[in-house]
Scaffold this motif. Structure first.
Motif, mmCIF file in Angstrom:
data_model
loop_
_atom_site.group_PDB
_atom_site.id
_atom_site.type_symbol
_atom_site.label_atom_id
_atom_site.label_comp_id
_atom_site.label_asym_id
_atom_site.label_seq_id
_atom_site.Cartn_x
_atom_site.Cartn_y
_atom_site.Cartn_z
ATOM 1 N N ASN A 74 0.338 -9.265 -12.614
ATOM 2 C CA ASN A 74 0.694 -9.167 -11.197
ATOM 3 C C ASN A 74 -0.596 -8.970 -10.383
ATOM 4 N N PRO A 75 -0.970 -9.971 -9.613
ATOM 5 C CA PRO A 75 -2.294 -9.899 -8.988
ATOM 6 C C PRO A 75 -2.339 -9.066 -7.711
ATOM 7 N N TRP A 76 -1.169 -8.713 -7.181
ATOM 8 C CA TRP A 76 -1.152 -8.137 -5.832
ATOM 9 C C TRP A 76 -1.712 -6.713 -5.739
ATOM 10 N N PRO A 77 -1.327 -5.792 -6.618
ATOM 11 C CA PRO A 77 -1.759 -4.412 -6.379
ATOM 12 C C PRO A 77 -3.205 -4.120 -6.778
ATOM 13 N N ALA A 78 -3.816 -5.001 -7.565
ATOM 14 C CA ALA A 78 -5.097 -4.665 -8.181
ATOM 15 C C ALA A 78 -6.172 -4.322 -7.156
ATOM 16 N N LEU A 79 -6.321 -5.208 -6.194
ATOM 17 C CA LEU A 79 -7.397 -5.036 -5.222
ATOM 18 C C LEU A 79 -7.212 -3.739 -4.439
ATOM 19 N N LEU A 80 -5.975 -3.519 -4.053
ATOM 20 C CA LEU A 80 -5.672 -2.333 -3.253
ATOM 21 C C LEU A 80 -5.911 -1.060 -4.072
ATOM 22 N N ARG A 81 -5.585 -1.148 -5.355
ATOM 23 C CA ARG A 81 -5.743 0.025 -6.208
ATOM 24 C C ARG A 81 -7.223 0.404 -6.319
ATOM 25 N N VAL A 82 -8.068 -0.603 -6.325
ATOM 26 C CA VAL A 82 -9.506 -0.340 -6.388
ATOM 27 C C VAL A 82 -9.988 0.246 -5.068
ATOM 28 N N LEU A 83 -9.522 -0.351 -3.968
ATOM 29 C CA LEU A 83 -10.010 0.078 -2.657
ATOM 30 C C LEU A 83 -9.396 1.402 -2.230
ATOM 31 N N VAL A 84 -8.085 1.528 -2.447
ATOM 32 C CA VAL A 84 -7.370 2.738 -2.017
ATOM 33 C C VAL A 84 -6.574 3.275 -3.203
ATOM 34 N N PRO A 85 -7.187 4.094 -4.032
ATOM 35 C CA PRO A 85 -6.489 4.553 -5.248
ATOM 36 C C PRO A 85 -5.160 5.247 -4.951
ATOM 37 N N GLU A 86 -5.126 6.030 -3.893
ATOM 38 C CA GLU A 86 -3.872 6.726 -3.571
ATOM 39 C C GLU A 86 -3.061 5.893 -2.584
ATOM 40 N N SER A 87 -1.874 5.499 -3.010
ATOM 41 C CA SER A 87 -1.050 4.675 -2.133
ATOM 42 C C SER A 87 -0.128 5.569 -1.312
ATOM 43 N N LYS A 88 -0.336 5.534 0.001
ATOM 44 C CA LYS A 88 0.550 6.307 0.877
ATOM 45 C C LYS A 88 1.123 5.368 1.926
ATOM 46 N N ALA A 89 2.401 5.476 2.130
ATOM 47 C CA ALA A 89 3.029 4.611 3.121
ATOM 48 C C ALA A 89 2.770 5.146 4.519
ATOM 49 N N LEU A 90 2.340 4.235 5.404
ATOM 50 C CA LEU A 90 2.172 4.619 6.799
ATOM 51 C C LEU A 90 3.532 4.632 7.496
ATOM 52 N N ILE A 91 4.349 3.709 7.083
ATOM 53 C CA ILE A 91 5.714 3.623 7.610
ATOM 54 C C ILE A 91 6.647 3.547 6.417
ATOM 55 N N THR A 92 7.748 4.245 6.490
ATOM 56 C CA THR A 92 8.681 4.231 5.359
ATOM 57 C C THR A 92 9.667 3.078 5.509
ATOM 58 N N LEU A 93 9.724 2.276 4.477
ATOM 59 C CA LEU A 93 10.700 1.181 4.474
ATOM 60 C C LEU A 93 12.057 1.769 4.103
ATOM 61 N N PRO A 94 13.089 1.543 4.926
ATOM 62 C CA PRO A 94 14.379 2.159 4.618
ATOM 63 C C PRO A 94 14.872 1.766 3.225
ATOM 64 N N ALA A 95 15.243 2.743 2.443
ATOM 65 C CA ALA A 95 15.748 2.451 1.100
ATOM 66 C C ALA A 95 17.015 1.619 1.178
ATOM 67 N N GLY A 96 17.748 1.781 2.284
ATOM 68 C CA GLY A 96 18.983 1.024 2.458
ATOM 69 C C GLY A 96 18.753 -0.475 2.530
ATOM 70 N N LEU A 97 17.515 -0.856 2.836
ATOM 71 C CA LEU A 97 17.208 -2.296 2.865
ATOM 72 C C LEU A 97 17.257 -2.897 1.473
ATOM 73 N N SER A 98 17.102 -2.006 0.481
ATOM 74 C CA SER A 98 17.069 -2.433 -0.929
ATOM 75 C C SER A 98 16.137 -3.633 -1.091
ATOM 76 N N ILE A 99 16.586 -4.683 -1.793
ATOM 77 C CA ILE A 99 15.673 -5.821 -1.969
ATOM 78 C C ILE A 99 16.038 -6.984 -1.039
ATOM 79 N N TRP A 100 16.738 -6.717 0.012
ATOM 80 C CA TRP A 100 17.079 -7.808 0.948
ATOM 81 C C TRP A 100 15.852 -8.550 1.453
ATOM 82 N N PRO A 101 14.737 -7.847 1.768
ATOM 83 C CA PRO A 101 13.555 -8.613 2.193
ATOM 84 C C PRO A 101 13.107 -9.617 1.120
ATOM 85 N N ALA A 102 13.161 -9.185 -0.138
ATOM 86 C CA ALA A 102 12.768 -10.092 -1.231
ATOM 87 C C ALA A 102 13.739 -11.261 -1.335
ATOM 88 N N VAL A 103 15.002 -10.993 -1.043
ATOM 89 C CA VAL A 103 16.008 -12.069 -1.078
ATOM 90 C C VAL A 103 15.626 -13.155 -0.077
#
Lengths: 430, 461
Positions: free
Chosen positions: B139-168
């Motif tokens: 999975n190529p997506w998280p690698a770069l970010l993990r190097v640049l920003v080891p601690e992942s913190k959400a600036l905005i919380t994605l509603p859990a109720g959205l579930s995977i609808w965005p991915a759909v």
């Protein structure tokens, strides 16, 4: 903003091939490739509109092979006007819409000198208007009648392969004289089949024959048994031009219908291009006749040029890839790429072509061409180019299937395939 | 004026060597049409139907042991190298993008489309579903970010109720690109799309948090996670394919929607090349006009297929739930039974791309010899000729077709098993178990016929 030039795989590979020789003999640096005597050693860029994907991909692969071989030979001989030739390949996806876009990329992004290589008629027809707008010489290898019919423009030329109208009418004398005068035509029911029907009907009547039945098959048909009872008993020859995935089924069912007693049968190898004639199910074709643009199977009297061409494109005596013998070439058509590239070379040399500013001089130089004798430049045989219609005329072959081999039994002359001009492109302004 | 289109029709066995899946078929169809495919279709369908009948004989709960994994031992605490794998994958993707932008313009000589469609979409899809969790390594997506920003913190919380609808939604758009775009093989175009998606994903992970974004929005992580549920092996547990479906998961309608999109898109990918479909939309299959001319019919057909499959699936579920009044709600059954469609989607994916893969993987190898078009010949692969002749040998064509058909039939048999086991989770009596899955069983029998028919049909695209 101008896009940077892209790397061309073929450029590099050919560069190495040609450069290796140059290095060995002259010790020049890589890059000049031994072409340094020219005013400019920058390569002549030829945009190859390739059917890399889509329904034409099988043809695209063999057109690519032939193009690569032809350019390697041209470069080994010193290139064009002392400059190496570079092929820039773009995939048109066998799609007219993409075809036009590809020509734009050739002209504006790659800045090619000419575009070349298109086979499928609808891509040619979709692309040619854009070639005219871009003022980009467009050398097609399509064998469609659309060039000579006058529907395209002065920038579109077909000097390396004959057109289907010429092919069809040149068959009539042999059919009438040797196979029979009462012909039943079986063809797919759309423009392609209709053109065969119309051209051949007229041509066979001129030979004193007649078409006794015209059996049009819907394009989506995949079984044919119910059409065969419509073949009149008086039929002496069946002329078939079926195409598509159901061709093998057509042959098999025709064989089952007739059994051992059948009329003479004549078809176009297009139906079985890239298919081994000895494939199971095709036994029924034994003793039948095919038009061939260039004999697939090596003939006893194959010319030296034709044999050299066969070796250069890596095809064995059975018309298949030497290192993949089940992979039968599109041999009846692909010579057109080889010959067209040699016409481009001859045209550029005649016009002393230096760059895109000389494109119109190139077209005029090609228009001035007439006879192109059989040679390694034209291994399929003599050609006669008609500068007014932008169309080449040449010999056609009729082969009989004998013991699973395609044996040439007749060669139609250039004259057999001539017809009255339908356009004079030279009267159109650039 | 009549147009001569001789050349456009001339290939009865045109080998479609597309690197993009949307064009992916070797049209060895001439020989396929000579095979007794009707008999094979009947045989395959009877196999699925027989499986359904055999399951009727089972006592409730008899399938349980089959779906219970064997734990091979406690998971060993090993150093996790997957982060490195992902970093290498990200570097690899960056290189592919570079090759796409500056490499050969011929898609058959450019690793961007070749790796993306042949290696990733055709091969790794199946590997992920059957063999091993490859996606967690590449999975190529998280690698770069993990190097640049080891601690992942959400600036905005994605509603859990959205579930995977965005991915759909994104998966639906991706399928539209695969099937309907005019040039999904164009290296430059693909590279630009990849850059765009990478930037979008990086931005999303930065704002909404890495894990949340990957779990709810990043459609390929979602896809590979879902198809991975079919894999027999998970960490140190091994079981019958599909056992993971019955372990604990937070599943909702969005997951069902996602699976339906994957299955419907795969099926439509087969359908839209057939003579039948082309004739229906007024296209002469022997005069295929190219993808550009069919962007809208294909787009509408794709999304129409998704809606249609959703509707008939809902109907099948509704039939079952109506017959077992009160045992299970429609929505719950809809979600749980949607997972039984996963094997079909994967089986057809394999069958659909199998022939193309056999050719294209050779092109990939030959191109690997010189990935940057510098005249290299790494590993001596550059001299390999791509062999396509086997597609015109009747015996091989038959073997390949039977292999494809076998995958379709087996996937339906597995789907039937999962369906039976799913019904058992809601009902206890044999009568109710059968009643609940009755609609689904009918659907699966017809889907078998449909899948095999797609493989046997003449194609014009």
């Amino acid at each position: 903003m101008k896009n940077p030039p892209k790397i061309s795989r073929r450029k590099t590979l050919l560069g190495l091939g040609a450069g290796a020789g140059a290095l060995a003999t002259t010790g020049v640096l890589p890059g000049s490739l031994g072409f340094a005597q020219a005013q400019s050693s920058a390569p002549i860029k030829i945009g190859f509109q390739k059917h890399a994907t889509g329904i034409g991909a099988a043809y695209g692969r063999w057109y690519d092979t032939t193009t690569t071989a032809a350019v390697a030979r041209i470069n080994e001989m010193g290139g064009i006007n002392g400059r190496p030739v570079e092929i820039i390949t773009e995939d048109d996806a066998t799609d007219p819409g993409r075809g036009a876009e590809v020509l734009e990329k050739f002209a504006n992004q790659h800045e090619v000198d000419v575009a070349f290589g298109t086979l499928f008629s609808h891509v040619v027809i979709g692309s040619a208007p854009r070639a005219g707008e871009l003022k980009l010489p467009y050398f097609v290898v399509s064998e469609g009648h659309h060039v000579a019919s006058g529907m395209l423009n002065r920038y579109t030329l077909q000097p390396g392969i004959t057109d289907v109208k010429s092919q069809v009418i040149s068959m009539a004398p042999f059919v009438a004289d040797n196979l029979g005068k009462k012909v039943t035509m079986i063809y797919p029911d759309f423009a392609f089949g209709h053109d065969h029907r119309d051209f051949f009907s007229e041509a066979i009547e001129a030979q004193g024959g007649e078409v006794v039945a015209k059996i049009a098959i819907p394009p989506t048909e995949t079984t044919f048994t119910r059409y065969f009872p419509n073949i009149p008993r008086e039929t002496e020859v069946i002329y078939h031009v079926m195409v598509g995935p159901a061709v093998l089924t057509f042959v098999k069912e025709m064989g089952e219908f007739f059994g051992p007693s059948r009329p003479e049968i004549f078809g176009f190898i297009d139906s079985l291009e890239a298919v081994d004639i000895q494939s199971p199910g095709l036994e029924f074709l034994e003793g039948t006749y095919f038009w061939e643009g260039m004999p697939r199977h090596k003939q006893a009297n194959e010319s030296e040029a034709a044999s050299a061409y066969r070796a250069a494109v890596g095809v064995n005596d059975r018309g298949a890839a030497i290192d993949d013998p089940a992979n039968v070439a599109t041999y009846a058509h692909m010579f057109g790429c080889w010959e067209t590239l040699n016409v481009i070379k001859a045209g550029m040399e005649a016009a002393d072509y230096q760059g895109p500013a000389d494109r119109t001089k190139l077209i005029e130089a090609v228009e001035a061409m007439t006879e192109m004798p059989e040679s390694l430049d034209h291994p399929q045989g003599d050609k006669l180019f008609n500068g007014k219609t932008h169309q080449a005329f040449g010999k056609q072959f009729i082969s009989k299937v004998s013991d699973g081999n395609l044996e040439v039994v007749h060669t139609a002359s250039i004259e057999d395939g001539l017809y009255a001009d339908e356009v004079d492109y030279t009267t159109q302004s650039f | 004026m009549t147009l001569l289109v001789k050349s456009c029709l001339a290939a009865p066995l045109a080998v479609i060597l597309a690197s993009g899946p949307a064009l992916a078929h070797a049209a060895d169809q001439g020989f396929v049409l000579l095979l007794p495919t009707t008999a094979y279709i009947v045989g395959g369908t009877l196999t699925v139907a027989a499986t359904i009948l055999l399951l009727i004989l089972l006592r409730p709960g008899q399938l349980d042991p089959l779906m219970r994994p064997v734990v091979l031992g406690p998971p060993r605490a090993k150093r996790d190298w997957r982060g490195w794998g992902q970093l290498f994958a990200a570097i690899g993707l960056a290189l592919l993008i570079l090759i796409g932008l500056r490499g050969p313009t011929d898609p058959q000589a450019n690793l961007m489309p070749l790796v993306l469609w042949t290696v990733w979409w055709m091969l790794l899809f199946v590997v992920q579903a059957l063999v091993f969790d490859i996606w967690s390594w590449i999975n190529p997506w998280p690698a770069l970010l993990r190097v640049l920003v080891p601690e992942s913190k959400a600036l905005i919380t994605l509603p859990a109720g959205l579930s995977i609808w965005p991915a759909v939604v994104i998966m639906a758009a991706f399928q539209g690109f695969v099937l309907a775009d005019a040039a999904p093989n164009d290296p430059e175009r693909l590279a630009i799309f990849a850059i765009g998606y990478w930037v979008f994903t990086l931005a999303g992970m930065t704002v909404f948090g890495r894990e949340t974004w990957l779990r709810q929005v990043e459609c390929f992580t979602v896809l590979f996670t879902l198809i991975g549920l079919l894999r027999p092996v998970k960490r140190s547990s091994i079981g019958f394919p599909g056992w993971q479906v019955f372990s604990k998961h937070q599943l909702d309608l969005s997951h069902a929607g996602f699976i339906l999109i994957v299955l419907a898109s795969g099926s439509f990918d087969g359908l839209y090349e057939t003579f039948r479909w082309l004739a229906r939309i007024g296209v002469n299959p022997l005069e295929y006009p190219g993808r550009t001319a069919l962007v809208w019919p294909t787009t509408l057909g794709l999304y129409g297929s998704i809606l249609f499959l959703t509707a008939i699936f809902a109907l099948a579920v509704f039939l079952g739930t109506a017959l077992v009044k009160g045992s299970v709600g429609f929505k719950t059954a809809f979600v749980r039974f949607s997972f039984t469609l996963l094997p079909i989607a994967i089986g057809y994916h394999f069958a659909h791309y199998f022939v193309t893969f056999l050719v294209q993987i050779q092109v990939v190898l030959a191109t690997l010899a010189d990935p940057f078009a510098l005249g290299w010949n790494l590993f001596g692969l550059g001299h390999r000729r791509v062999m396509v002749g086997f597609l015109t040998v009747p015996g091989t064509v038959k073997a390949i077709w039977l292999c494809q058909a076998g995958a379709v039939v087996l996937s339906h048999v597995l789907a039937v098993l999962l369906s039976h086991r799913t019904a058992e989770t809601f009902c206890s009596s044999r009568r109710d178990i059968l009643a609940l899955q009755s609609g689904i069983s009918i659907l699966m029998v017809f889907y078998t016929i449909f899948g095999l028919w797609l493989l046997a049909s003449p194609r014009g695209a």
